[in-house]
Design a protein around this motif. Structure first.
Motif, short mmCIF file in Angstrom:
data_model
loop_
_atom_site.label_atom_id
_atom_site.label_comp_id
_atom_site.label_asym_id
_atom_site.label_seq_id
_atom_site.Cartn_x
_atom_site.Cartn_y
_atom_site.Cartn_z
N ALA A 276 44.88 33.24 44.69
CA ALA A 276 44.39 33.42 45.70
C ALA A 276 45.15 34.94 47.07
CB ALA A 276 45.14 32.56 46.70
N GLY A 277 44.30 35.15 47.78
CA GLY A 277 44.44 36.60 48.27
C GLY A 277 43.87 36.84 50.13
N ARG A 278 43.83 38.16 50.88
CA ARG A 278 42.30 38.31 51.78
C ARG A 278 42.02 39.86 50.91
NH1 ARG A 278 44.36 36.54 55.46
NH2 ARG A 278 46.72 35.46 56.15
N PRO A 279 41.27 40.26 51.43
CA PRO A 279 39.86 41.08 50.85
C PRO A 279 40.86 42.72 51.17
CG PRO A 279 39.33 39.68 52.92
CD PRO A 279 40.50 38.69 52.90
N GLY A 280 40.21 42.81 49.73
CA GLY A 280 41.62 43.91 49.38
C GLY A 280 42.50 44.20 49.11
N SER A 281 43.12 42.91 48.66
CA SER A 281 44.78 42.54 48.58
C SER A 281 44.86 42.69 46.84
CB SER A 281 45.14 41.37 48.18
OG SER A 281 44.28 40.41 48.17
N GLY A 282 43.85 42.73 45.61
CA GLY A 282 43.67 42.79 44.50
C GLY A 282 43.23 41.96 43.73
N THR A 283 42.59 40.87 44.14
CA THR A 283 42.75 39.85 42.86
C THR A 283 41.72 40.24 42.51
OG1 THR A 283 40.79 39.02 44.54
CG2 THR A 283 42.80 37.98 45.28
N THR A 284 40.15 40.67 42.31
CA THR A 284 39.46 40.88 41.62
C THR A 284 40.07 42.07 41.00
OG1 THR A 284 37.77 41.24 43.75
CG2 THR A 284 36.98 42.32 41.23
#
Length: 527
Positions: A276-284
């Motif tokens: 889980a994370g916000r956009p741009g946090s590095g989940t992808t």
């Protein structure tokens, strides 16, 4: 009455006197430097004589005769041996020089004035939280002594706290998370913001240790990690959190860093992962890193709900079963994954009943990577189709026995869209990017024992495997090699880990070349 002029000697004498004093001071300094050895030896002789006098006074009167006889015998032997007096003189001068050297400045054992002020400020701030009016002998009181409350303390070169050990009274409610959170927030402000702190509570001994954590490195790129089958490196953490290190390349240098290793397979207690994370946090980036590590020993099925093409580098690779971005393809792939899980269970059960080894196609791990299932769920609801998450129930429930691992990544604002089986069976959790306390509890199940960083880089967050402790985490940089904003170093690092591109035998699709520059990557993405 006319004023008579001063004599010449009084008007010009001050300048000459000043020059004379300066010359005398310079001559004295020069003489001190030249005569420094003689001064040292003289001081040493004086100290040796004083020590001998004290020894003579302390000696009892009945033992002074034998002592004089022993000294005389030694002097007589020294006189008659060859070069005896010269050697004795040299030894005496050496002893006098050693004894007469300048004493070392006293080592400061306590805090200085500024450090005492900092300690007193922290102590006074803790008084309202660690004291009650009914306590007859309070450990914390306004105007009290901080020496009894703070057992050990260390400061860095800038005069800021580096470590602090705090005693607190037994009636403090250290078993409540809210009480601990108030103390941690207060200490974070008083010890200095802009740094990350680790809080170690010892409820049995009523002791709290606050340690400043070193920043995690952000320069480690994707690479082939030294792990065994079934082990996946999620990122890197503090050296005191884990008991294992891995050799990694950080630029051109090799270091041993502590990793956060997630273990999968039939004996894993946390067979599935939620990111889980916000956009741009590095989940992808973390999903891409997991896919590259999984391709070393297994097959990968990727379902991307965002439709951004972040996994285009995996298309057509050896071991990649499919990379689906649309709803129809995602439903078909996940339905096949559910049937494949059932087939593996049946094949493994029959092999065990017959006493045969499990077939190789069953033992080979299958990874299902689902990025942003909430977006696909909205599309499915709009079209009146089945939510793709419902097809994950079989892989989630029976994946550990069938060798199937599910990894789900979702944004924090869409966690409500996750189904109950996904939340229940993904007990390995990763939270990336900034998050409030409620979001941390929702994802990790508890709050970390560290304060959040003020500046959160991409890939920085926390990881918790099952019911274990919460670790700080820094994900290795695994950028999209087809993205023009990716640096050349990170692009080459990911391309070196990608399996070879394969083309089906019954297809005439032309093999796509690998991009070597940013322009080629942009042209390939447009194609």
């Amino acid at each position: 009455m006319a004023r008579r002029p001063l004599p010449r000697i009084l008007s010009t004498g001050s300048a000459s006197i000043a020059r004379s004093r300066e010359m005398a001071r310079t001559a004295a300094d020069g003489a001190t430097d030249v005569l420094h050895p003689l001064i040292t030896v003289t001081r040493g002789l004086r100290r040796l004589a004083a020590a001998g006098r004290r020894k003579w006074v302390e000696t009892p009167k009945d033992k002074r005769g034998p002592l004089l006889f022993l000294v005389g015998a030694v002097i007589l032997v020294v006189v008659f041996i060859p070069y005896g007096p010269l050697l004795a003189l040299i030894a005496l001068m050496a002893a006098a020089g050693w004894k007469g050297r300048d004493p070392k400045p006293p080592v400061q054992t306590g805090p200085d004035a500024s450090q005492v002020q900092r300690l007193s400020a922290v102590y006074e701030a803790l008084v309202p939280y660690f004291s009650v009016p009914e306590d007859p002998s309070p450990l914390y009181a306004h105007g009290g002594a901080w020496e009894q409350a703070f057992e050990t303390y260390d400061f860095d070169g800038d005069g800021r706290f580096d470590r602090l050990s705090i005693r607190y009274p037994a009636y403090f409610t250290d078993g409540e998370a809210e009480s601990r959170a108030r103390i941690e927030q207060l200490l974070h402000a008083k010890l200095g913001r802009g740094r990350e702190y680790h809080f170690q509570w010892d409820e049995e001994a009523n002791h709290l240790t606050v340690t400043v954590l070193a920043p995690l490195t952000t320069t480690i790129a994707a690479q082939r990690f030294v792990t065994s089958p079934g082990e996946t490196v999620l990122g890197f953490t503090d050296g005191t959190a884990v008991q294992r290190t891995l050799p990694v390349l950080d630029g051109d240098e090799q270091h041993d860093v502590p990793p956060v290793v997630w273990r999968t397979g039939p004996r894993s207690t946390e067979p599935h992962l939620l990111i889980a994370g916000r956009p741009g946090s590095g989940t992808t980036s973390l999903m891409r890193s997991v896919a590259l590590q999984a391709l070393r020993h297994g097959d990968v099925l990727v379902v991307e709900g965002g439709g951004t093409g972040d996994y285009a580098c995996l298309v057509g690779r050896s071991g990649v079963l499919a990379v689906e971005c649309g709803l129809a393809g995602a439903l078909a792939s996940l339905e096949w994954a559910a049937h494949e899980t059932e087939r593996r269970l049946i094949a493994a059960n029959r092999a065990r009943q017959a006493g045969h080894p499990v077939p190789d196609d069953v033992r080979r791990p299958l990874w299902i990577l689902l990025d942003r299932p909430g977006a696909l769920g909205h599309l499915a609801a709009a079209d009146g189709r089945t939510d793709p998450q419902t097809l994950l129930q079989v892989p989630l429930r029976h994946g550990r026995a069938a060798g199937v691992t599910v990894v789900v990544a979702e944004q924090l604002d869409s966690l409500d869209a996750l189904s109950e089986p996904v939340r229940q069976h993904t007990r390995a959790r990763v939270l990336l990017g900034p998050a409030c306390d409620e979001e941390m509890r929702d994802v990790l199940g508890t709050l970390p024992r560290t304060t959040p960083a003020d500046d959160v880089p991409a890939g920085r967050g926390y990881a918790r495997l099952g019911t274990g402790p919460v670790h700080r985490l820094q994900v290795p940089a695994t950028s999209d090699p087809y993205d023009e904003a990716t640096s050349e170093t990170h692009r080459q690092a990911v391309l070196a880990l990608l399996p070879e591109r394969v083309t089906p035998g019954d297809s005439a699709v032309e093999a796509v070349p690998e991009p070597s520059t940013a322009d080629e990557a942009e042209a390939l993405a447009e194609r």
